[in-house]
Write a protein that holds these residues in place. Structure first.
Motif, PDB file in Angstrom:
ATOM      1  N   SER A   1     -22.927  22.451  -4.971  1.00 54.24           N
ATOM      2  CA  SER A   1     -23.103  23.906  -4.831  1.00 54.24           C
ATOM      3  C   SER A   1     -22.151  24.509  -3.794  1.00 54.24           C
ATOM      4  O   SER A   1     -21.958  25.729  -3.768  1.00 54.24           O
TER       5      SER A   1
ATOM      6  N   VAL B   1     -24.092  24.535 -10.995  1.00 52.50           N
ATOM      7  CA  VAL B   1     -24.437  23.226 -10.438  1.00 52.50           C
ATOM      8  C   VAL B   1     -25.190  22.395 -11.473  1.00 52.50           C
ATOM      9  O   VAL B   1     -24.873  21.219 -11.698  1.00 52.50           O
TER      10      VAL B   1
ATOM     11  N   ALA C   1     -17.881  22.490 -11.112  1.00 56.65           N
ATOM     12  CA  ALA C   1     -18.683  23.645 -10.703  1.00 56.65           C
ATOM     13  C   ALA C   1     -17.822  24.836 -10.321  1.00 56.65           C
ATOM     14  O   ALA C   1     -18.292  25.977 -10.318  1.00 56.65           O
TER      15      ALA C   1
END
Length: 273
Positions: free
Chosen positions: A104, A121, A156
């Protein structure tokens, strides 16, 4: 032809005087699978560190989508949103306490809305088969798990180009197959994949285009069949022929099959036979 990423006549010298890149030029088409091969010390990692602006060339230029890259902070931040790199050693890349916090970190720094961060994520962890590890401390992961989480790190960020430096190094066949599955899934989504590897079998069967490096220079480039059927080139670059090419050449030499396009995988070889 418009390329998504280009290096033109790039030279780079380390502070100790080592000339790591000597007039290197490459041109990468959008959505292609590129493999870079060469012995240790050939300059592959140094080349990759130029592709997302970590290193600045002593001479030469970097272009992204046809525009020359500037090396001010704002320009480099924009470049690194588009060009992600997964390092060979995952311990260099991983630093957060847990897997979820690790993955994240990048999206959070993009100032994205929290729901989008969570979705990125989750998608990245699932695509790398690490979702069940999300609460696990990163320092408790196995080497193979760390590799996958380091890939999820970059996914991500949703870059257009993903660079993998020796992604299959020190992995067993099972985990290598899993990494290749990730590559193929990314390719289907239209991502541009650039991989450095010593694995000629992987490069031959997987890549659309190949660059061969030696002592900081590109000594050859081309499609896999062109590159790996050039015995003299492979000897110069200290690379072996892939097993399929060896088998194909033997069958042609013995008159069992006629010379044609070399097979890229076992299925193609079966069809020839």
């Amino acid at each position: 032809m418009k390329y998504i990423l280009q290096l033109q006549d790039v030279e780079y010298e380390y502070p100790d005087g080592t000339k790591a890149l000597k007039g290197v030029s490459i041109a990468v088409e959008k959505g292609k699978k590129i493999a870079v091969l060469g012995a240790n010390g050939a300059g592959k990692s140094t080349l990759f560190l130029h592709l997302n602006g970590i290193l600045k060339p002593k001479k030469g230029k970097l272009f992204y989508n046809g525009e020359e890259v500037r090396y001010d902070r704002k320009s480099l931040i924009q470049l690194r949103k588009k060009v992600g790199i997964v390092f060979q050693n995952p311990d260099i890349q991983l630093f957060a306490a847990s897997v979820e916090q690790e993955v994240s970190f990048g999206p959070m720094n993009l100032n994205l809305p929290i729901p989008e961060v969570k979705q990125r994520v989750e998608d990245s962890l699932k695509s790398t088969d690490t979702y069940l590890l999300k609460d696990k401390p990163t320092h408790f992961l196995s080497y193979g798990q760390k590799k996958r989480v380091s890939i999820a790190d970059v996914l991500a960020m949703d870059p257009e180009i993903i660079i993998f430096d020796e992604p299959t190094a020190y992995l067993d066949p099972y985990h290598i197959e899993g990494i290749i599955d990730i590559f193929n899934a990314l390719s289907i989504k239209g991502k541009t994949i650039i991989v450095s590897t010593h694995d000629v079998e992987l490069a031959y069967s997987w890549a659309d285009y190949i660059y061969i490096m030696k002592e900081g220079e590109i000594v050859s480039s081309g499609t896999p069949d062109k590159v790996f059927c050039d015995s003299k080139l492979l000897q110069i670059a200290k690379l072996k022929k892939p097993m399929l090419v060896e088998i194909y050449s033997l069958l042609v030499d013995r008159g069992i099959i006629k010379h044609q396009h070399p097979p890229r995988n076992m299925e193609e070889l079966r069809k020839i036979l």
